[in-house]
Enzyme design. Structure first.
Site, PDB file in Angstrom:
ATOM      1  N   ASP A 169       0.846  -1.198   0.000  1.00  0.00           N
ATOM      2  CA  ASP A 169       0.000   0.000   0.000  1.00  0.00           C
ATOM      3  C   ASP A 169       0.882   1.248   0.000  1.00  0.00           C
ATOM      4  O   ASP A 169       2.037   1.192   0.437  1.00  0.00           O
ATOM      5  CB  ASP A 169      -0.872   0.026   1.264  1.00  0.00           C
ATOM      6  CG  ASP A 169      -1.791  -1.184   1.331  1.00  0.00           C
ATOM      7  OD1 ASP A 169      -2.127  -1.724   0.263  1.00  0.00           O
ATOM      8  OD2 ASP A 169      -2.145  -1.588   2.455  1.00  0.00           O
TER       9      ASP A 169
HETATM   10  N1  URA Z   1      -1.037  -6.005   4.059  1.00  0.00           N
HETATM   11  C1  URA Z   1      -1.581  -4.755   4.025  1.00  0.00           C
HETATM   12  O1  URA Z   1      -2.593  -4.511   4.627  1.00  0.00           O
HETATM   13  N2  URA Z   1      -0.930  -3.823   3.303  1.00  0.00           N
HETATM   14  C2  URA Z   1       0.222  -4.046   2.643  1.00  0.00           C
HETATM   15  O2  URA Z   1       0.768  -3.113   2.008  1.00  0.00           O
HETATM   16  C3  URA Z   1       0.761  -5.334   2.695  1.00  0.00           C
HETATM   17  C4  URA Z   1       0.114  -6.302   3.416  1.00  0.00           C
END
Ligand code: URA
Length: 241
Positions: A106
């Protein structure tokens, strides 16, 4: 052993179109073993080749494998919209040779991100069949309780997922921090699992993939390095907390 013309070598390494690469060579901007070569058709052995363009040193790599310590506020998607893309943190050549992130983090997640132009490697690393375990350190809004750890280990039912998703391992690290290993890599998985367990993730960092540890790479946020064979081999072994 494989030999190619210098213009094709530069093109394969992401220096631009063949025409542009040939121009660079003819203008005397390219050296091989410290010697300027102005003949763009000059045939050169690629194995172990070191060359320079505009006096910057490069090593020929048929394929590249990169580890980036991703900072917050960079997007992994190719068409980044709200934040700059992670590729803006790498030399322009990587973009031209179609280097792509292996899976996604993310925009606000930090830590270990792999990138490559090897399609088979990207597929192998991101395919759910290959079960590459990934370790995350999550900071939580509410304290980490033994019940929360238990719940994440037993499996959490997420909306749109047919079966509960369980952590491979999970440990409390501090009052508001846990270490969690996941294999699946579903969309927002850590955040959604924590939310479903009644907590909230306020910061997330991926610290390990297989047995490749971010810490061992000594990268500051935003820094990257090439991964060599020994480090790539660590990606296929089970992660230990
Ligand atoms: N899980 C999440 O919630 N976000 C990420 O970026 C990676 C794993």
């Amino acid at each position: 052993m494989s030999k190619l013309s210098l213009e094709r070598i530069l093109q394969s390494q992401g220096f631009g179109t063949r025409k542009w690469c040939s121009q660079l060579i003819e203008e005397g901007e390219v050296s091989v073993d410290g010697k300027v070569i102005r003949d763009s058709r000059c045939v050169v052995e690629t194995e172990g080749l070191e060359f320079s363009v505009y006096e910057e040193q490069w090593i020929y790599r048929a394929l590249v494998y990169i580890a980036l310590n991703k900072p917050a506020n960079f997007e992994c998607s190719r068409r980044a919209s709200h934040h700059p893309g992670v590729l803006t943190l790498l030399p322009e050549q990587f973009n031209l040779r179609d280097v792509q992130p292996v899976g996604r983090l993310d925009h606000d997640t930090t830590g270990l991100l792999l990138l490559s132009d090897d399609g088979a490697f990207i597929h192998q690393q991101s395919s759910p069949k290959h079960h590459v375990p990934k370790l995350y350190h999550a900071t939580t809004a509410e304290p980490v309780t033994p019940e929360l750890v238990d719940y994440l280990l037993k499996g959490v039912k997420l909306h749109d997922e047919p079966a509960p998703l369980a952590a491979i391992s999970c440990e409390r690290v501090a009052t508001h921090q846990l270490a969690i290993v996941l294999e699946q890599g579903k969309y927002h998985q850590v955040k959604r699992m924590l939310a479903a367990a009644g907590n909230h993730c306020t910061a997330l960092c991926r610290t390990q993939i297989g047995n490749l540890r971010l810490e061992a790479l000594c990268l500051e946020p935003g820094e990257w390095c090439y991964l060599e064979a020994a480090q790539l081999a660590l990606l296929t072994t089970a992660a230990k907390l």
